[in-house]
Design a protein around this motif. Structure first.
Motif, PDB file in Angstrom:
ATOM      1  N   GLY A 219      24.986   6.672 -11.593  1.00  0.00           N
ATOM      2  CA  GLY A 219      23.974   5.746 -11.115  1.00  0.00           C
ATOM      3  C   GLY A 219      22.615   6.391 -11.022  1.00  0.00           C
ATOM      4  N   ILE A 220      21.773   5.802 -10.201  1.00  0.00           N
ATOM      5  CA  ILE A 220      20.418   6.291  -9.985  1.00  0.00           C
ATOM      6  C   ILE A 220      20.075   6.061  -8.524  1.00  0.00           C
ATOM      7  CG2 ILE A 220      19.227   4.106 -10.512  1.00  0.00           C
ATOM      8  CD1 ILE A 220      17.182   5.784 -12.149  1.00  0.00           C
ATOM      9  N   ILE A 221      19.177   6.899  -7.991  1.00  0.00           N
ATOM     10  CA  ILE A 221      18.710   6.771  -6.610  1.00  0.00           C
ATOM     11  C   ILE A 221      17.272   6.264  -6.650  1.00  0.00           C
ATOM     12  CG2 ILE A 221      18.279   7.970  -4.432  1.00  0.00           C
ATOM     13  CD1 ILE A 221      21.215   8.103  -5.156  1.00  0.00           C
ATOM     14  N   LEU A 222      17.025   5.088  -6.061  1.00  0.00           N
ATOM     15  CA  LEU A 222      15.691   4.495  -6.067  1.00  0.00           C
ATOM     16  C   LEU A 222      15.185   4.295  -4.642  1.00  0.00           C
ATOM     17  CD1 LEU A 222      16.127   1.749  -8.816  1.00  0.00           C
ATOM     18  CD2 LEU A 222      15.340   4.116  -9.089  1.00  0.00           C
ATOM     19  N   ASN A 223      13.930   4.653  -4.428  1.00  0.00           N
ATOM     20  CA  ASN A 223      13.304   4.355  -3.138  1.00  0.00           C
ATOM     21  C   ASN A 223      12.737   2.939  -3.220  1.00  0.00           C
ATOM     22  OD1 ASN A 223      11.576   5.656  -5.069  1.00  0.00           O
ATOM     23  ND2 ASN A 223       9.958   5.800  -3.526  1.00  0.00           N
ATOM     24  N   LEU A 224      13.427   2.021  -2.596  1.00  0.00           N
ATOM     25  CA  LEU A 224      13.063   0.612  -2.649  1.00  0.00           C
ATOM     26  C   LEU A 224      12.287   0.268  -1.384  1.00  0.00           C
ATOM     27  CD1 LEU A 224      16.337  -0.871  -4.163  1.00  0.00           C
ATOM     28  CD2 LEU A 224      14.250  -0.128  -5.333  1.00  0.00           C
ATOM     29  N   THR A 225      11.032  -0.074  -1.587  1.00  0.00           N
ATOM     30  CA  THR A 225      10.125  -0.342  -0.479  1.00  0.00           C
ATOM     31  C   THR A 225       9.711  -1.808  -0.564  1.00  0.00           C
ATOM     32  OG1 THR A 225       9.331   1.929  -0.644  1.00  0.00           O
ATOM     33  CG2 THR A 225       8.004   0.414   0.653  1.00  0.00           C
ATOM     34  N   PRO A 226      10.316  -2.681   0.236  1.00  0.00           N
ATOM     35  CA  PRO A 226       9.996  -4.110   0.117  1.00  0.00           C
ATOM     36  C   PRO A 226       8.495  -4.353   0.239  1.00  0.00           C
ATOM     37  CG  PRO A 226      11.834  -3.772   1.623  1.00  0.00           C
ATOM     38  CD  PRO A 226      11.281  -2.416   1.313  1.00  0.00           C
ATOM     39  N   SER A 227       7.982  -5.201  -0.639  1.00  0.00           N
ATOM     40  CA  SER A 227       6.559  -5.537  -0.625  1.00  0.00           C
ATOM     41  C   SER A 227       6.385  -6.899   0.040  1.00  0.00           C
ATOM     42  CB  SER A 227       6.009  -5.573  -2.056  1.00  0.00           C
ATOM     43  OG  SER A 227       6.072  -4.289  -2.636  1.00  0.00           O
ATOM     44  N   TYR A 228       5.907  -6.880   1.262  1.00  0.00           N
ATOM     45  CA  TYR A 228       5.741  -8.107   2.032  1.00  0.00           C
ATOM     46  C   TYR A 228       4.283  -8.576   1.964  1.00  0.00           C
ATOM     47  CZ  TYR A 228      10.238  -6.789   4.111  1.00  0.00           C
ATOM     48  OH  TYR A 228      11.557  -6.440   4.305  1.00  0.00           O
ATOM     49  N   PRO A 229       4.044  -9.860   1.648  1.00  0.00           N
ATOM     50  CA  PRO A 229       2.667 -10.357   1.642  1.00  0.00           C
ATOM     51  C   PRO A 229       2.136 -10.534   3.058  1.00  0.00           C
ATOM     52  CG  PRO A 229       4.184 -12.152   1.204  1.00  0.00           C
ATOM     53  CD  PRO A 229       5.016 -10.890   1.258  1.00  0.00           C
ATOM     54  N   ARG A 230       0.851 -10.354   3.220  1.00  0.00           N
ATOM     55  CA  ARG A 230       0.211 -10.586   4.519  1.00  0.00           C
ATOM     56  C   ARG A 230       0.516 -11.991   5.025  1.00  0.00           C
ATOM     57  NH1 ARG A 230      -6.223 -10.526   4.264  1.00  0.00           N
ATOM     58  NH2 ARG A 230      -5.642 -11.822   2.483  1.00  0.00           N
ATOM     59  N   ASP A 231       0.388 -12.969   4.153  1.00  0.00           N
ATOM     60  CA  ASP A 231       0.578 -14.367   4.510  1.00  0.00           C
ATOM     61  C   ASP A 231       1.529 -14.981   3.500  1.00  0.00           C
ATOM     62  OD1 ASP A 231       0.475 -17.077   4.985  1.00  0.00           O
ATOM     63  OD2 ASP A 231      -1.721 -17.190   5.132  1.00  0.00           O
ATOM     64  N   GLU A 232       2.711 -15.365   3.941  1.00  0.00           N
ATOM     65  CA  GLU A 232       3.726 -15.907   3.039  1.00  0.00           C
ATOM     66  C   GLU A 232       3.365 -17.281   2.487  1.00  0.00           C
ATOM     67  OE1 GLU A 232       7.427 -15.807   5.077  1.00  0.00           O
ATOM     68  OE2 GLU A 232       7.612 -13.619   4.984  1.00  0.00           O
ATOM     69  N   HIS A 233       2.263 -17.857   2.949  1.00  0.00           N
ATOM     70  CA  HIS A 233       1.837 -19.170   2.459  1.00  0.00           C
ATOM     71  C   HIS A 233       0.555 -19.077   1.621  1.00  0.00           C
ATOM     72  CE1 HIS A 233       4.875 -20.933   5.044  1.00  0.00           C
ATOM     73  NE2 HIS A 233       4.387 -20.239   6.053  1.00  0.00           N
ATOM     74  N   ASN A 234       0.077 -17.853   1.438  1.00  0.00           N
ATOM     75  CA  ASN A 234      -1.148 -17.647   0.666  1.00  0.00           C
ATOM     76  C   ASN A 234      -0.768 -17.215  -0.754  1.00  0.00           C
ATOM     77  OD1 ASN A 234      -3.402 -16.441  -0.609  1.00  0.00           O
ATOM     78  ND2 ASN A 234      -4.333 -15.911   1.349  1.00  0.00           N
ATOM     79  N   LEU A 293      26.371   2.435 -10.208  1.00  0.00           N
ATOM     80  CA  LEU A 293      26.228   2.578  -8.760  1.00  0.00           C
ATOM     81  C   LEU A 293      24.764   2.805  -8.428  1.00  0.00           C
ATOM     82  CD1 LEU A 293      27.599   3.072  -5.946  1.00  0.00           C
ATOM     83  CD2 LEU A 293      27.847   5.472  -6.615  1.00  0.00           C
ATOM     84  N   LEU A 294      24.260   2.088  -7.430  1.00  0.00           N
ATOM     85  CA  LEU A 294      22.860   2.192  -7.037  1.00  0.00           C
ATOM     86  C   LEU A 294      22.734   2.871  -5.676  1.00  0.00           C
ATOM     87  CD1 LEU A 294      19.824   1.404  -7.350  1.00  0.00           C
ATOM     88  CD2 LEU A 294      20.409  -0.744  -6.170  1.00  0.00           C
ATOM     89  N   GLY A 295      21.935   3.935  -5.630  1.00  0.00           N
ATOM     90  CA  GLY A 295      21.564   4.537  -4.352  1.00  0.00           C
ATOM     91  C   GLY A 295      20.225   3.986  -3.902  1.00  0.00           C
ATOM     92  N   ILE A 296      20.131   3.612  -2.632  1.00  0.00           N
ATOM     93  CA  ILE A 296      18.931   2.982  -2.085  1.00  0.00           C
ATOM     94  C   ILE A 296      18.342   3.875  -1.001  1.00  0.00           C
ATOM     95  CG2 ILE A 296      18.047   1.017  -0.756  1.00  0.00           C
ATOM     96  CD1 ILE A 296      20.404  -0.611  -2.032  1.00  0.00           C
ATOM     97  N   ASN A 297      17.132   4.358  -1.240  1.00  0.00           N
ATOM     98  CA  ASN A 297      16.392   5.102  -0.219  1.00  0.00           C
ATOM     99  C   ASN A 297      15.418   4.149   0.454  1.00  0.00           C
ATOM    100  OD1 ASN A 297      17.717   7.280  -1.319  1.00  0.00           O
ATOM    101  ND2 ASN A 297      15.880   8.319  -2.070  1.00  0.00           N
ATOM    102  N   ASP A 348      16.909  -6.716   4.004  1.00  0.00           N
ATOM    103  CA  ASP A 348      16.275  -7.487   2.940  1.00  0.00           C
ATOM    104  C   ASP A 348      16.556  -6.877   1.568  1.00  0.00           C
ATOM    105  OD1 ASP A 348      15.236  -9.240   4.818  1.00  0.00           O
ATOM    106  OD2 ASP A 348      13.278  -8.255   4.915  1.00  0.00           O
ATOM    107  N   ILE A 349      16.545  -5.546   1.488  1.00  0.00           N
ATOM    108  CA  ILE A 349      16.857  -4.876   0.215  1.00  0.00           C
ATOM    109  C   ILE A 349      18.285  -5.189  -0.223  1.00  0.00           C
ATOM    110  CG2 ILE A 349      17.203  -2.654  -0.908  1.00  0.00           C
ATOM    111  CD1 ILE A 349      15.001  -1.547   0.985  1.00  0.00           C
ATOM    112  N   LEU A 350      19.229  -5.048   0.692  1.00  0.00           N
ATOM    113  CA  LEU A 350      20.640  -5.257   0.357  1.00  0.00           C
ATOM    114  C   LEU A 350      20.910  -6.708  -0.046  1.00  0.00           C
ATOM    115  CD1 LEU A 350      22.289  -3.070   3.140  1.00  0.00           C
ATOM    116  CD2 LEU A 350      22.315  -2.610   0.674  1.00  0.00           C
ATOM    117  N   ILE A 351      20.252  -7.643   0.609  1.00  0.00           N
ATOM    118  CA  ILE A 351      20.437  -9.049   0.239  1.00  0.00           C
ATOM    119  C   ILE A 351      19.789  -9.333  -1.117  1.00  0.00           C
ATOM    120  CG2 ILE A 351      19.887 -11.425   0.906  1.00  0.00           C
ATOM    121  CD1 ILE A 351      22.170 -10.021   2.533  1.00  0.00           C
TER     122      ILE A 351
END
Length: 464
Positions: A219-234, A293-297, A348-351
């Protein structure tokens, strides 16, 4: 009763790397990596001028350290093979001293019922390859695949969990965008080419592993950093978050699992005229050799908003031309490290992996809390009372547990890291380990409160 019970055979342990733990010694036969070279040229870039030769001496103390792993509940542990240790120069000759060391290390782990997870590349490019361009040079892809085949041949009988790269976006960001890794360039065209060659090398290593009939998983190990918008309606904030996600997460996540690049990223590099040099059949190799197989950092979220500040024309093009970072009011912070703590990000990453990436088998391969000046928390008995780390791990594990209950195919949790280790230009500034390393007192080790707590979690396969 255990309130948060995890699946049977859950992987409890930690992760580290060869260049951050092993050190360098007379007679070890190790060649020079980019870190050795950079430290030699510019020691002032490194915290307290502590360089990679003074990593935490795992090369000599691994037997004692493995006993500490057992005492802190490890049933698995991720390490990395140093390319520059195994193949120290341009002749391609194998360093037999390194072979003996890695075999002994693997034997010791297995004898203590700790499964070895081995990573092939953790930012430690051999200098003889960097002198010819490193990941910019396509010849490095071929050299990497040859190195990977050598590792599979030498150690594949003992290692059943392999990983091609740890956080491949980091050499892209650090070396070719933001100047915190050697060679410290600011060149997005080079960054794109480096990332492409890393991904191609990963797919070709997966291909080689399967061609060789190896009987484990890769597999590979990836640093997954969720990108959340300031405003989910913008819409503009949302657009910024989607592009940030494509650049920093999906650039490796999509080709590793789906065998294709995200269209938003492809459109961007085409628009900028910085497409990488792609050879015939490359994209077919990436398409046909996805991971097992995915590794998640996961450490912290990325919060972004639509671009509001002026573009820096002297450095453009850069990812930052398309969004601004956003500091959310009231966010929870690690005051010792300056990073946001957002436990739900791990859920959120796992989902996302469950819903959008075929629910591929995965595990949390790194998660941790860095603390500067941790010695101030040492009690009269010499034990570091890092209850803040227990809280950090526990609260993230609650969300891992919730994701598993909701069907996420998460098989384990590895913290960064087993014992305090040398961390690139930060050296020993921030401590992350279950185990303290006193670099001023014979490199003495001692288990922190968090390590004792983690042993209970592992023994109970969960916690209250």
């Amino acid at each position: 009763m255990v309130t948060y019970k995890f699946p049977d055979n859950f992987w409890w342990g930690s992760a580290a790397s060869g260049p951050q733990t092993e050190g360098t010694y007379d007679g070890d036969g190790k060649g020079e990596s980019i870190w050795d070279y950079w430290y030699k040229k510019m020691p002032d870039k490194f915290f307290d001028e502590v360089g990679p030769a003074d990593a935490s001496r795992f090369y000599h103390t691994y037997k004692e350290d493995i006993q500490l792993m057992k005492a802190t509940g490890h049933n698995s542990y991720r390490h990395s093979i140093q390319w520059s240790r195994l193949i120290p120069d341009a002749t391609g000759a194998i360093n037999q001293t390194a072979v003996a060391y890695y075999n002994d290390l693997l034997d010791e782990l297995l004898a203590n019922d700790i499964e070895p997870f081995m990573n092939l590349y953790h930012f430690d490019m051999p200098m003889y390859l960097q002198e010819k361009g490193g990941w910019l040079n396509r010849a490095t892809v071929d050299a990497y695949v040859s190195y990977a085949r050598t590792c599979f041949e030498l150690f594949g009988g003992k290692v059943k969990k392999w990983f091609t790269h740890n956080e491949p976006i980091v050499p892209v960001e650090g070396g070719y965008l933001y100047q915190f890794h050697y060679p410290c360039e600011v060149n997005m065209k080079h960054a794109v080419q480096v990332g492409y060659h890393e991904m191609l090398a990963s797919a070709k290593a997966v291909q080689a592993y399967r061609e060789m009939g190896q009987d484990g998983q890769i597999g590979i190990i990836l640093n997954l950093t969720p990108s959340y918008p300031r405003d989910e309606h913008n819409p503009e904030d949302i657009k910024a978050s989607v592009l940030a996600d494509a650049i920093f997460n999906r650039s490796f996540l999509d080709p590793s699992i789906k065998g294709e690049y995200p269209p938003e990223l492809v459109a961007l590099v085409k628009e900028l005229g910085i497409l990488p040099d792609i050879h015939d059949n490359d994209l077919a190799v990436i398409r046909d050799n996805t991971i097992d197989l995915l590794g998640i950092n996961y450490y912290q979220p990325r919060r972004v908003k639509a671009k509001e500040t002026p573009v820096d024309r002297e450095r453009s093009p850069m990812p930052d031309d398309y969004f601004d970072n956003y500091e959310m009011p009231g966010r929870k912070m690690n005051p010792h490290r300056g990073w946001e703590i957002y436990e739900k990000g791990i859920y959120d990453i796992l989902i996302n992996v469950r819903d959008n990436y075929g629910n591929i088998p995965c595990f949390i391969s790194e998660n941790g809390m860095g603390v500067e000046g941790e010695e101030k928390f040492r009690n009269a008995d010499g034990v570091i009372e890092d209850d803040y780390r227990i809280e950090f791990v526990r609260d993230h594990l609650k969300y891992v547990h919730q994701a598993i209950q909701e069907g996420a195919n998460c098989l384990g949790y590895h913290m960064w890291t087993c014992m305090d280790n040398w961390s690139w230009t930060n050296a020993y500034k921030n401590r992350y380990g279950f185990i303290s390393v006193d670099i001023h007192n014979q490199w003495q080790r001692s288990i922190k409160n968090s390590g004792r707590w983690f042993k209970q979690v592992s023994d109970n396969n969960g916690f209250n």
